[in-house]
Design an enzyme around this catalytic site. Sequence first.
Site, PDB file in Angstrom:
ATOM      1  N   ARG A   2      -2.818  19.491  54.229  1.00 46.59           N
ATOM      2  CA  ARG A   2      -1.766  19.391  53.563  1.00 46.59           C
ATOM      3  C   ARG A   2      -1.705  18.143  53.381  1.00 46.59           C
ATOM      4  O   ARG A   2      -1.543  17.836  51.974  1.00 46.59           O
ATOM      5  CB  ARG A   2      -0.363  19.479  53.796  1.00 46.59           C
ATOM      6  CG  ARG A   2       0.278  21.607  54.071  1.00 46.59           C
ATOM      7  CD  ARG A   2       1.242  21.831  54.943  1.00 46.59           C
ATOM      8  NE  ARG A   2       1.807  21.050  55.825  1.00 46.59           N
ATOM      9  CZ  ARG A   2       1.670  21.092  57.320  1.00 46.59           C
ATOM     10  NH1 ARG A   2       0.842  22.643  57.141  1.00 46.59           N
ATOM     11  NH2 ARG A   2       2.045  20.338  58.117  1.00 46.59           N
ATOM     12  N   GLU A  50       4.952  14.925  68.409  1.00 44.41           N
ATOM     13  CA  GLU A  50       7.086  15.895  69.273  1.00 44.41           C
ATOM     14  C   GLU A  50       6.917  16.667  70.596  1.00 44.41           C
ATOM     15  O   GLU A  50       7.732  16.737  71.527  1.00 44.41           O
ATOM     16  CB  GLU A  50       7.668  16.675  68.069  1.00 44.41           C
ATOM     17  CG  GLU A  50       7.801  15.991  66.863  1.00 44.41           C
ATOM     18  CD  GLU A  50       9.043  16.706  66.095  1.00 44.41           C
ATOM     19  OE1 GLU A  50      10.093  16.990  65.941  1.00 44.41           O
ATOM     20  OE2 GLU A  50       8.223  16.181  64.928  1.00 44.41           O
TER      21      GLU A  50
END
Length: 176
Positions: free
Chosen positions: A59, A96
């Site tokens: 993105r 994460e």
Amino acid sequence: MDKIKKAIRTIPDFPIKGIMFRDVTTLYSNPEAMKHVINLTYNYWKDKGLTCIAGIEARGFISGSIIANNLSLPFIPIRKKGKLPYYTISQNYELEYGTATIEIHADAINKNDNVLIVDDLIATGGTALACIKLIDKLNAKVSGCTFIVDLPQLEGKKRIEEIGIEVQTLCSFEGH
């Protein structure tokens, strides 16, 4: 900022339970909100001596290439391992929920470059910090980072600022 925030869709429990995914594809499909993102970013960075824009896959390629075009600067893609066709340098980093590797072409940035790193969202800062390390390996300077979305509870923006790099964010969302 509300115009930008309202244009971003939130998807609960994606990619795993407990994550509130901030989907900027709805922002990209909103010309008015997207123009606002580009104008805010352009005006913030236009006089800071940048020599190139580096966008983080995937993105970061969208807004990064538009910003590079508006600033009349080269756009440099930073991609996932194995996606660039020429000689690359790489950097491993923690996510994460796992680990990853990013790469840049070894000849993409010169030692005198002042680079702006662009991505859609800053969470823990792992990917952006890995990009900073990649650019540092090429002896160039990271002048700053810009993100559309900040997740302040995860402190990624803070981690980047703690190493002396300027960070621009355009909106923030609480939570993960």
